[in-house]
Scaffold this motif. Structure first.
Motif, short mmCIF file in Angstrom:
data_model
loop_
_atom_site.label_atom_id
_atom_site.label_comp_id
_atom_site.label_asym_id
_atom_site.label_seq_id
_atom_site.Cartn_x
_atom_site.Cartn_y
_atom_site.Cartn_z
N UNK A 173 0.82 -1.21 0.00
CA UNK A 173 0.00 0.00 0.00
C UNK A 173 0.86 1.26 0.00
N UNK A 174 1.98 1.23 0.73
CA UNK A 174 2.88 2.37 0.74
C UNK A 174 3.44 2.62 -0.66
N UNK A 175 3.86 1.56 -1.35
CA UNK A 175 4.38 1.70 -2.73
C UNK A 175 3.31 2.27 -3.66
N UNK A 176 2.12 1.75 -3.56
CA UNK A 176 1.03 2.24 -4.41
C UNK A 176 0.74 3.71 -4.14
N UNK A 177 0.70 4.07 -2.86
CA UNK A 177 0.42 5.45 -2.49
C UNK A 177 1.50 6.39 -3.04
N UNK A 178 2.75 5.99 -2.90
CA UNK A 178 3.85 6.81 -3.42
C UNK A 178 3.72 6.97 -4.93
N UNK A 179 3.42 5.87 -5.63
CA UNK A 179 3.26 5.95 -7.10
C UNK A 179 2.12 6.89 -7.47
N UNK A 180 1.03 6.81 -6.74
CA UNK A 180 -0.13 7.67 -7.04
C UNK A 180 0.19 9.13 -6.77
N UNK A 181 0.89 9.41 -5.68
CA UNK A 181 1.25 10.79 -5.36
C UNK A 181 2.18 11.34 -6.44
N UNK A 182 3.16 10.55 -6.85
CA UNK A 182 4.08 10.98 -7.92
C UNK A 182 3.30 11.27 -9.20
N UNK A 183 2.36 10.41 -9.55
CA UNK A 183 1.55 10.60 -10.76
C UNK A 183 0.71 11.88 -10.67
N UNK A 184 0.12 12.13 -9.53
CA UNK A 184 -0.68 13.35 -9.35
C UNK A 184 0.21 14.58 -9.48
N UNK A 185 1.38 14.53 -8.90
CA UNK A 185 2.32 15.66 -9.00
C UNK A 185 2.72 15.91 -10.45
N UNK A 186 2.98 14.85 -11.21
CA UNK A 186 3.32 14.99 -12.63
C UNK A 186 2.16 15.62 -13.40
N UNK A 187 0.97 15.15 -13.12
CA UNK A 187 -0.22 15.67 -13.80
C UNK A 187 -0.40 17.15 -13.51
N UNK A 188 -0.20 17.55 -12.27
CA UNK A 188 -0.34 18.97 -11.89
C UNK A 188 0.71 19.81 -12.59
N UNK A 189 1.94 19.33 -12.65
CA UNK A 189 3.02 20.05 -13.34
C UNK A 189 2.69 20.22 -14.82
N UNK A 190 2.18 19.16 -15.45
CA UNK A 190 1.84 19.24 -16.86
C UNK A 190 0.72 20.22 -17.12
N UNK A 191 -0.26 20.25 -16.23
CA UNK A 191 -1.39 21.17 -16.41
C UNK A 191 -0.98 22.63 -16.24
N UNK A 192 0.01 22.90 -15.44
CA UNK A 192 0.47 24.26 -15.21
C UNK A 192 1.27 24.81 -16.39
N UNK A 193 1.76 23.94 -17.23
CA UNK A 193 2.58 24.39 -18.38
C UNK A 193 1.76 24.98 -19.43
#
Length: 111
Positions: free
Chosen positions: A91-111
């Motif tokens: 669950x920790x690994x999944x949560x970290x992957x999901x948080x990283x993915x959300x951060x990437x998505x937010x960065x892409x949307x800001x561009x």
């Protein structure tokens, strides 16, 4: 764990595994249902002869009723401990992957 507690836990476990109710076990060993209930409630402890009859009815060796190494509670506890640790790591690994993915998505949307 004490001998009585181990015996009672194993008796209940192997009785249920054999698909026997207290009534059916009592019939199989020629005792009353009350006697089986009293044993499982720690109010009575069977004689060696009765232990032999119980083990025979359950299809196990009499010593199995006193084995706390293979005790169902010990096995369950070990399983829960190991499974809980494994589940927590997953669950920790999944949560970290999901948080990283959300951060990437937010960065892409800001561009």
């Amino acid at each position: 764990m004490g001998v009585r507690k181990t015996f009672i836990q194993n008796l209940k476990f192997y009785r249920k595994r054999a698909g026997l109710t207290q009534e059916k076990l009592a019939e199989a060993i020629g005792m009353s249902t009350t006697y089986i209930g009293d044993m499982e409630a720690r109010e009575r402890f069977p004689s060696a002869e009765t232990i032999d009859k119980i083990a025979s009815a359950l299809g196990i060796h009499p010593s199995t009723l006193f084995d706390d190494h293979g005790n169902p509670t010990s096995i369950q506890s070990s399983f829960r401990e190991e499974y809980g640790r494994t589940l927590q790591e997953e669950l920790t690994c999944r949560l970290v992957r999901e948080v990283v993915e959300v951060c990437r998505t937010i960065r892409l949307e800001r561009r």
